[in-house]
Design an enzyme around this catalytic site. Sequence first.
Site, PDB file in Angstrom:
ATOM      1  N   ASN A 167       0.866  -1.183   0.000  1.00 16.30           N
ATOM      2  CA  ASN A 167       0.000   0.000   0.000  1.00 16.30           C
ATOM      3  C   ASN A 167       0.901   1.231   0.000  1.00 16.30           C
ATOM      4  O   ASN A 167       1.495   1.566   1.013  1.00 16.30           O
ATOM      5  CB  ASN A 167      -0.894  -0.027   1.249  1.00 16.30           C
ATOM      6  CG  ASN A 167      -1.708   1.248   1.393  1.00 16.30           C
ATOM      7  OD1 ASN A 167      -1.779   2.063   0.466  1.00 16.30           O
ATOM      8  ND2 ASN A 167      -2.324   1.416   2.551  1.00 16.30           N
ATOM      9  N   TRP A 168       0.956   1.909  -1.143  1.00 21.00           N
ATOM     10  CA  TRP A 168       1.882   3.047  -1.270  1.00 21.00           C
ATOM     11  C   TRP A 168       1.345   4.314  -0.608  1.00 21.00           C
ATOM     12  O   TRP A 168       2.042   5.312  -0.551  1.00 21.00           O
ATOM     13  CB  TRP A 168       2.143   3.338  -2.750  1.00 21.00           C
ATOM     14  CG  TRP A 168       2.870   2.248  -3.481  1.00 21.00           C
ATOM     15  CD1 TRP A 168       3.282   1.038  -2.984  1.00 21.00           C
ATOM     16  CD2 TRP A 168       3.283   2.269  -4.855  1.00 21.00           C
ATOM     17  NE1 TRP A 168       3.914   0.311  -3.963  1.00 21.00           N
ATOM     18  CE2 TRP A 168       3.923   1.049  -5.122  1.00 21.00           C
ATOM     19  CE3 TRP A 168       3.155   3.195  -5.884  1.00 21.00           C
ATOM     20  CZ2 TRP A 168       4.450   0.732  -6.371  1.00 21.00           C
ATOM     21  CZ3 TRP A 168       3.672   2.888  -7.136  1.00 21.00           C
ATOM     22  CH2 TRP A 168       4.320   1.670  -7.374  1.00 21.00           C
ATOM     23  N   LYS A 169       0.086   4.284  -0.183  1.00 20.54           N
ATOM     24  CA  LYS A 169      -0.543   5.478   0.396  1.00 20.54           C
ATOM     25  C   LYS A 169      -0.362   6.659  -0.578  1.00 20.54           C
ATOM     26  O   LYS A 169      -0.419   6.446  -1.788  1.00 20.54           O
ATOM     27  CB  LYS A 169       0.014   5.732   1.797  1.00 20.54           C
ATOM     28  CG  LYS A 169      -0.093   4.458   2.659  1.00 20.54           C
ATOM     29  CD  LYS A 169       0.141   4.637   4.118  1.00 20.54           C
ATOM     30  CE  LYS A 169      -0.071   3.308   4.829  1.00 20.54           C
ATOM     31  NZ  LYS A 169       0.042   3.397   6.272  1.00 20.54           N
ATOM     32  N   HIS A 228      -9.304   1.174   4.687  1.00 21.37           N
ATOM     33  CA  HIS A 228      -8.045   1.275   5.422  1.00 21.37           C
ATOM     34  C   HIS A 228      -8.277   2.152   6.656  1.00 21.37           C
ATOM     35  O   HIS A 228      -9.107   3.064   6.620  1.00 21.37           O
ATOM     36  CB  HIS A 228      -6.975   1.897   4.519  1.00 21.37           C
ATOM     37  CG  HIS A 228      -5.624   1.864   5.155  1.00 21.37           C
ATOM     38  ND1 HIS A 228      -5.215   2.816   6.055  1.00 21.37           N
ATOM     39  CD2 HIS A 228      -4.610   0.974   5.040  1.00 21.37           C
ATOM     40  CE1 HIS A 228      -3.991   2.508   6.471  1.00 21.37           C
ATOM     41  NE2 HIS A 228      -3.606   1.406   5.866  1.00 21.37           N
ATOM     42  N   GLU A 239      -6.750   4.544   7.829  1.00 17.58           N
ATOM     43  CA  GLU A 239      -6.609   5.986   7.570  1.00 17.58           C
ATOM     44  C   GLU A 239      -7.878   6.552   6.937  1.00 17.58           C
ATOM     45  O   GLU A 239      -8.227   7.709   7.173  1.00 17.58           O
ATOM     46  CB  GLU A 239      -5.363   6.244   6.698  1.00 17.58           C
ATOM     47  CG  GLU A 239      -4.086   6.057   7.515  1.00 17.58           C
ATOM     48  CD  GLU A 239      -2.874   5.569   6.737  1.00 17.58           C
ATOM     49  OE1 GLU A 239      -2.872   5.653   5.500  1.00 17.58           O
ATOM     50  OE2 GLU A 239      -1.931   5.087   7.400  1.00 17.58           O
ATOM     51  N   GLU A 295      -5.143  -4.987  10.422  1.00 18.35           N
ATOM     52  CA  GLU A 295      -4.114  -3.988  10.672  1.00 18.35           C
ATOM     53  C   GLU A 295      -4.408  -3.278  11.989  1.00 18.35           C
ATOM     54  O   GLU A 295      -5.215  -2.326  12.024  1.00 18.35           O
ATOM     55  CB  GLU A 295      -4.093  -2.952   9.543  1.00 18.35           C
ATOM     56  CG  GLU A 295      -3.787  -3.543   8.186  1.00 18.35           C
ATOM     57  CD  GLU A 295      -3.226  -2.491   7.226  1.00 18.35           C
ATOM     58  OE1 GLU A 295      -2.110  -2.692   6.744  1.00 18.35           O
ATOM     59  OE2 GLU A 295      -3.892  -1.465   7.005  1.00 18.35           O
ATOM     60  N   GLY A 337       2.763   2.194  10.862  1.00 19.40           N
ATOM     61  CA  GLY A 337       3.733   3.282  10.747  1.00 19.40           C
ATOM     62  C   GLY A 337       4.433   3.630  12.050  1.00 19.40           C
ATOM     63  O   GLY A 337       5.065   4.674  12.159  1.00 19.40           O
ATOM     64  N   SER A 381       3.700  -2.258  10.320  1.00 16.83           N
ATOM     65  CA  SER A 381       5.153  -2.294  10.545  1.00 16.83           C
ATOM     66  C   SER A 381       5.800  -3.620  10.144  1.00 16.83           C
ATOM     67  O   SER A 381       6.736  -4.086  10.801  1.00 16.83           O
ATOM     68  CB  SER A 381       5.481  -1.943  12.003  1.00 16.83           C
ATOM     69  OG  SER A 381       5.065  -0.621  12.296  1.00 16.83           O
ATOM     70  N   GLY A 431       3.037  -1.139   4.287  1.00 22.52           N
ATOM     71  CA  GLY A 431       3.030   0.291   3.998  1.00 22.52           C
ATOM     72  C   GLY A 431       4.442   0.762   3.682  1.00 22.52           C
ATOM     73  O   GLY A 431       4.948   0.591   2.574  1.00 22.52           O
ATOM     74  N   GLY A 432       5.096   1.361   4.666  1.00 18.49           N
ATOM     75  CA  GLY A 432       6.407   1.984   4.466  1.00 18.49           C
ATOM     76  C   GLY A 432       7.420   1.110   3.737  1.00 18.49           C
ATOM     77  O   GLY A 432       8.099   1.582   2.808  1.00 18.49           O
TER      78      GLY A 432
HETATM   79  P1  13P Z   1       3.268   0.324   7.720  1.00 18.61           P
HETATM   80  O1  13P Z   1       3.752  -0.966   7.098  1.00 18.61           O
HETATM   81  O2  13P Z   1       4.015   1.541   7.266  1.00 18.61           O
HETATM   82  O3  13P Z   1       3.157   0.204   9.225  1.00 18.61           O
HETATM   83  O4  13P Z   1       1.763   0.558   7.192  1.00 18.61           O
HETATM   84  C1  13P Z   1       0.866  -0.483   7.257  1.00 18.61           C
HETATM   85  C2  13P Z   1      -0.317  -0.117   6.451  1.00 18.61           C
HETATM   86  O5  13P Z   1      -1.055   0.802   6.778  1.00 18.61           O
HETATM   87  C3  13P Z   1      -0.566  -0.864   5.202  1.00 18.61           C
HETATM   88  O6  13P Z   1      -1.841  -0.639   4.710  1.00 18.61           O
END
Ligand code: 13P
Length: 240
Positions: free
Chosen positions: A6-8, A92, A94, A164, A170, A200, A221-222
């Site tokens: 997920n590149w956000k 998600h 967010e 999640e 994050g 994470s 994510g990251g």
């Molecule tokens: P991180 O891997 O950066 O913690 O993010 C997880 C995420 O929100 C994937 O959708």
Amino acid sequence: MLIAGNWKMYKGPDETREFCARLRARLHGLDGVDVIVCPPFPSLHDAVGMLATTELAVFAQNAHWAKEGPYTGEVSPWMLKEMGVGGALIAHSERRSLFGETDESAALRIEGALDAGLHVIACVGETEHERDAGETETVVHRQVEAISTVVEEENLERLAIAYEPVWAIGTGRTASPEQAEDVHELIKSRLRVPVLYGGSVKPENAEELLSQPNVDGALIGGASLDVESFAAICEAASRS
Ligand code: 13P
């Protein structure tokens, strides 16, 4: 095993083309893992083009429920399908915490995306406050129930859930493999679909998390923004 990045709100079209070219070469011939990238909307077209001849899939990060209509700023799942996008992340955390997504609107989006023929990765997870209050099971159960009400049996094969925990996103704090396993078991007792863990996940902890019996993959994510670390997680998944 299923690994989704997920590149956000990172990587525009130029960076997307460069990333996809490198990822394509890096993962060539890797077996035992399905790999998905989820770029932001403006980069989807380039990602689809760059990965068209590969096994790598491209998902959006959200989708509206309607085919078309007066919904300024929203994106139709039918239009995503038309441009070669394979699926969408829905709800998600967010979206839930920053943009007013509810269990009800998430259910509508999931239904719309499945109707359009897309795959869906529906996200669930408790906040830190909810975990501390001992409400993890209640919250996740409520979120999964909302999803299950709109998914018809024949569409189940196009659905996955991502667990999640919000406190692990994050933050560098991962759920322990046991904590993930417990919640995954709960989800699977209600819906017979693959369950991914997210929060994470890094090359260093991927193997242990993915070795749990009810962990069917990961949503990253990251660590998905860097070709080397994303590829290392995909390789760990292919060994699990
Ligand atoms: P991180 O891997 O950066 O913690 O993010 C997880 C995420 O929100 C994937 O959708």
